[in-house]
Write an enzyme that holds these catalytic residues in place. Structure first.
Site, PDB file in Angstrom:
ATOM      1  N   LYS A 175      40.339  57.916   8.959  1.00  0.00           N
ATOM      2  CA  LYS A 175      40.745  59.280   8.638  1.00  0.00           C
ATOM      3  C   LYS A 175      40.039  59.738   7.366  1.00  0.00           C
ATOM      4  O   LYS A 175      39.447  58.946   6.637  1.00  0.00           O
ATOM      5  CB  LYS A 175      42.270  59.347   8.444  1.00  0.00           C
TER       6      LYS A 175
ATOM      7  N   TYR B 202      30.040  72.682 -22.490  1.00  0.00           N
ATOM      8  CA  TYR B 202      30.932  73.827 -22.596  1.00  0.00           C
ATOM      9  C   TYR B 202      31.991  73.636 -23.674  1.00  0.00           C
ATOM     10  O   TYR B 202      32.500  72.520 -23.886  1.00  0.00           O
ATOM     11  CB  TYR B 202      31.643  74.066 -21.258  1.00  0.00           C
TER      12      TYR B 202
END
Length: 823
Positions: free
Chosen positions: A491, A717
């Protein structure tokens, strides 16, 4: 060199009925790899979980008529078949290979050691092929089964054999020594690899030295022996010892090494002569392996000038086949490991394993120095391709083009004299939705074709080591009873690893069940040719059509979903549809309550719309010792529910409860099947030491730019990354859009570069991350960086992110290219 079946029966001392005449050319141990059934002999090997006798019917149906077995077979079921009955099938295989080896009297080099066996073997092949017609182990066929298959390749046209011998425990080398019967031995080293089966390094050394019992000469490194061992006392005194050392007096003394940018100069003292040899590598392992090769060439009497010239031409050995995404939804299997018949056969098998029902293309160059006349060689190549139903064949080279007629039975063929001719005339639109095998001699530079076909994406890739995945499956299977089935969880894009590719591997290795999260994941697998039963764990009404159309088996976890699906099947006129019943025993996520089992049983019996394939539940904390009491409580509830269903349902069903950590921490909870999830990918969720798992996924990127940042300046940043000294900062090509968690910023996380950890500095950006490489020498733009993998475990990255390995794996973006490798 064919053998009659009657001759083989005599060699292995088999008892048998009246034999049909048969000529045997190929030895077969795998029912999935039948190419030439009429001339193959199938050995029904028995292992801890698989019994070759159970595949006899399948193998017979595919045309094989000759078998070696250790169980009595009802021969009336198999007309015109020969069954050779022996006590031990593996021993019979080894005995036959040993007899075959004894028919040849040319030199044979036997190589063993903890590391470097395959590299030394391949480099010796590169160095000696000018004088010798060499037969050698394909890839790393060095096991109890691999060695017999390798030695079986020996033919009269060869003049030298080179074979590896690998062992994992005491008592294994004697059989391999009897098969290889080396005249020259090479001991690479004694290290940590495969240490589990030995009490200590001394015991491992003694076992490995058994390979050289009857050798005439032995090349070895004094420095690589366990401390205090006198190898002379452990060997036959008649063996000529040829030692090398960087520290002590030896036959060949390495007086110094000078590492340059892309080369190493090795300074040597031999027979009172000093000289140096350049090799095109700088890492320690390559240097040591090259020295072993130099010693063999000196032992065989090569001139120093010849050795110097050839060592400088050494090519790196790619020990892995790579499967990459290509243009127009193609997949490229790039196998640059070697180019001969044996490796071609292995690569073709892998191509068919991964391609499923998709079209296949093989691009092959001239095969050089095969030791077989060209007319016979390319007929054999054509037969290999035809037997595997290759759809398209492209031959590159003047010799293979000359024999284009022998490939006429293949659907599409084309031929080019050179790689340049191909690249000038071919177009991308010719390749669409197929699997392409590239196999070329180095002089043809097939890496250019690889680059031309490869899908262009940025340099961040996640390598999926399929060989490691198979190893992990076997590690867990060793903890299971032979009758316990295995369901593999694929999955969530196989935990980020790629569902189709992983599913094909698991199907090839005969896993019993697959499980996916949603129906559309199952549909993708079915479209890719996966035929294993597939359980769908999260079912809703929108997926009912897909369940029926694609033969998918839903998990039924509530009366609501039960009634909805039952009504849908009733309207379609479908009965006895396979389902899986889930009970809630403590997870409190999905599942029927155990108290409702009586009601559920009555509905199942009354309506008969469904047939229950399995009944299961989910353990909450199987990895944790502190919750073992609760785990056993869950088992009691599960047993209660199963008992009611067993009493009332007309059919028997499979029970499964154990997940990855439960498989080995709670062996009493194996039932009929277990579910293997994160452990398949090399992550031990219980952090134990019982399993020797290998990491499957390696996330790698490269350095885009390096700059010097002055003290007290900032990086990234919001000026979060402040440097306190003049620093060297590298920007790498990965960011949070690729799955690099933002929590790894500002020194929390690190990456692996040049055998060191480099901390992240500043905030993680969408597409880039900055790392501090001030204390790491020789860092250059373009250098490879490991985000997680062999050197930096994903579990450690998960700790830095304050999460679990599952999340780290499943959040790797789909824009990150997956590269599948097979070692």
């Amino acid at each position: 060199m064919p053998y009659s079946i009657k001759h083989i029966a005599q060699i292995i001392s088999a008892s048998c009925a009246v034999l049909e005449e048969a000529s045997i050319v190929y030895l077969l141990i795998d029912s999935r790899k039948i190419v030439f059934p009429e001339t193959s002999l199938f050995f029904a090997l028995t292992g801890p979980r698989r019994d070759g006798h159970s595949y006899i019917h399948e193998v017979y149906k595919r045309g094989v008529r000759n078998f070696v077995v250790s169980q009595k077979i009802d021969t009336t079921l198999y007309p015109n078949a020969n069954f050779l009955l022996v006590n031990d099938v593996l021993k019979a295989l080894q005995t036959l290979a040993s007899h075959h080896r004894s028919q040849f009297h040319y030199p044979v080099i036997g190589i063993t050691g903890s590391n470097g066996k395959t590299i030394v073997k391949e480099w010796l092949y590169q160095l000696l092929q000018g004088e010798e017609n060499i037969v050698r182990s394909p890839r790393s066929y060095n096991s109890q089964v691999g060695v017999p298959l390798s030695v079986w390749q020996m033919q009269r046209q060869h003049t030298l054999g080179i074979f590896e011998a690998g062992i994992s425990t005491v008592g294994e080398m004697e059989a391999l020594a009897n098969i290889i019967q080396p005249t020259i031995g090479i001991l690479t080293n004694i290290g940590e690899a495969h240490s589990e089966g030995f009490a200590n390094d001394e015991e491992k050394l003694k076992e490995k030295l058994q390979l050289f019992t009857h050798c005439q000469q032995l090349v070895y490194c004094k420095d690589a022996l366990p401390t205090g061992n006198n190898i002379e006392a452990l060997l036959n005194p008649s063996i000529q010892l040829f030692s090398w050392s960087k520290k002590d007096i030896a036959t060949v003394q390495i007086t110094s090494e000078t590492r340059l940018l892309n080369q190493t100069e090795i300074f040597i003292l031999y027979q009172e002569k000093s000289f140096s040899i350049f090799i095109p590598f700088t890492d320690t392992a390559s240097i040591d392996n090259a020295i072993s090769c130099i010693c063999v060439m000196l032992l065989k009497g090569f001139e120093i000038a010849t050795i110097q010239s050839r060592l400088l031409q050494l090519q790196p050995v790619e020990m892995r086949m790579q499967l990459k995404k290509g243009v127009n939804n193609t997949y490229i299997l790039n196998d640059s490991y070697s180019n001969d018949l044996s490796s071609l056969s292995i690569a073709l098998d892998y191509l068919k394993q991964q391609s499923g029902s998709a079209n296949t293309t093989v691009i092959l160059s001239d095969i050089l120095q095969a030791g077989i006349a060209d007319d016979k060689l390319y007929v054999m190549v054509a037969n290999e391709l035809q037997q595997r139903h290759i759809h398209r064949f492209i031959g590159i080279g003047k010799v293979i083009s000359k024999y284009h007629v022998v490939f006429n039975n293949i659907q599409q063929t084309s031929f080019y004299n050179t790689t340049d001719d191909f690249l000038q005339q071919a177009t991308h639109h010719q390749f669409s939705n197929d699997y392409i095998l590239l196999k070329g001699a180095r002089v043809f530079a097939f890496e250019r074709i690889n680059h031309w076909l490869e899908q262009k994406v940025h340099q961040t890739v996640m390598e999926i080591n399929l060989s490691a995945m198979v190893h992990n499956v076997k590690q867990y299977q060793q903890k299971l009873l032979p009758t316990t089935k295995l369901m593999a969880m694929v999955k969530a894009f196989s935990y980020g690893s790629g569902s189709v590719e992983v599913a094909r591997l698991l199907q090839f290795h005969k896993v019993d069940y697959l499980a996916v999260a949603y129906a559309d994941e199952g549909v993708d697998l079915r479209k890719a040719g996966i035929t294993l039963p597939i359980m769908v764990m999260n079912v809703d009404e929108a997926g009912f059509d897909a369940l029926v159309d694609y033969n998918l088996e839903p998990e039924i976890y509530s009366f609501n979903i039960y009634n909805s699906f039952q009504q849908y099947l009733f309207q379609q006129g479908i009965q006895q549809f396979p389902i899986h019943i889930k009970f809630n025993t403590g997870m409190n996520r999905l599942g029927f309550e155990v108290d409702d089992v009586e009601i559920l049983a009555k509905q199942l019996v009354k309506q008969q719309t469904f047939v229950v394939k399995t009944v299961f539940s989910h353990l909450v904390a199987s990895e944790s010792a502190e919750h073992d009491g609760f785990t056993q409580h869950q088992a009691i509830l599960f047993n209660t529910a199963c008992a009611v269903l067993e009493q009332q349902l007309p059919n028997r069903f499979i029970k499964h409860l154990a997940n990855s950590s439960g498989i080995f921490r709670h062996p009493n909870l194996q039932y009929n099947m277990v579910r293997l999830g994160i452990g398949l990918y090399g992550v031990d969720s219980a952090n134990g030491t019982e399993l020797h798992l290998q990491p499957v996924a390696t996330l790698k990127t490269t350095i885009a730019q390096i700059r010097t940042v002055k003290a007290n300046d900032t990086v990234g940043y919001n000026r979060k990354g402040k440097v306190l000294r003049d620093s060297k900062i590298a920007t790498i090509r990965i960011g949070y859009a690729d799955g690099f968690n933002r929590q790894l910023g500002n020194g929390v996380g690190k990456v692996w570069l040049h055998h060191q950890l480099a901390p992240v500095i500043g905030n993680v950006c969408m597409d880039m991350v900055m790392i501090d490489v001030t204390d790491i020498v020789n860092v250059q733009e373009g250098d490879e960086v490991e985000v997680f993998g062999k050197h930096l475990p994903i579990q450690q990255v998960a700790v830095w992110c304050n999460t679990i390995a599952y999340e780290v794996m499943t959040t790797i973006s789909q824009r990150v290219k997956r590269v599948y490798i097979e070692e």
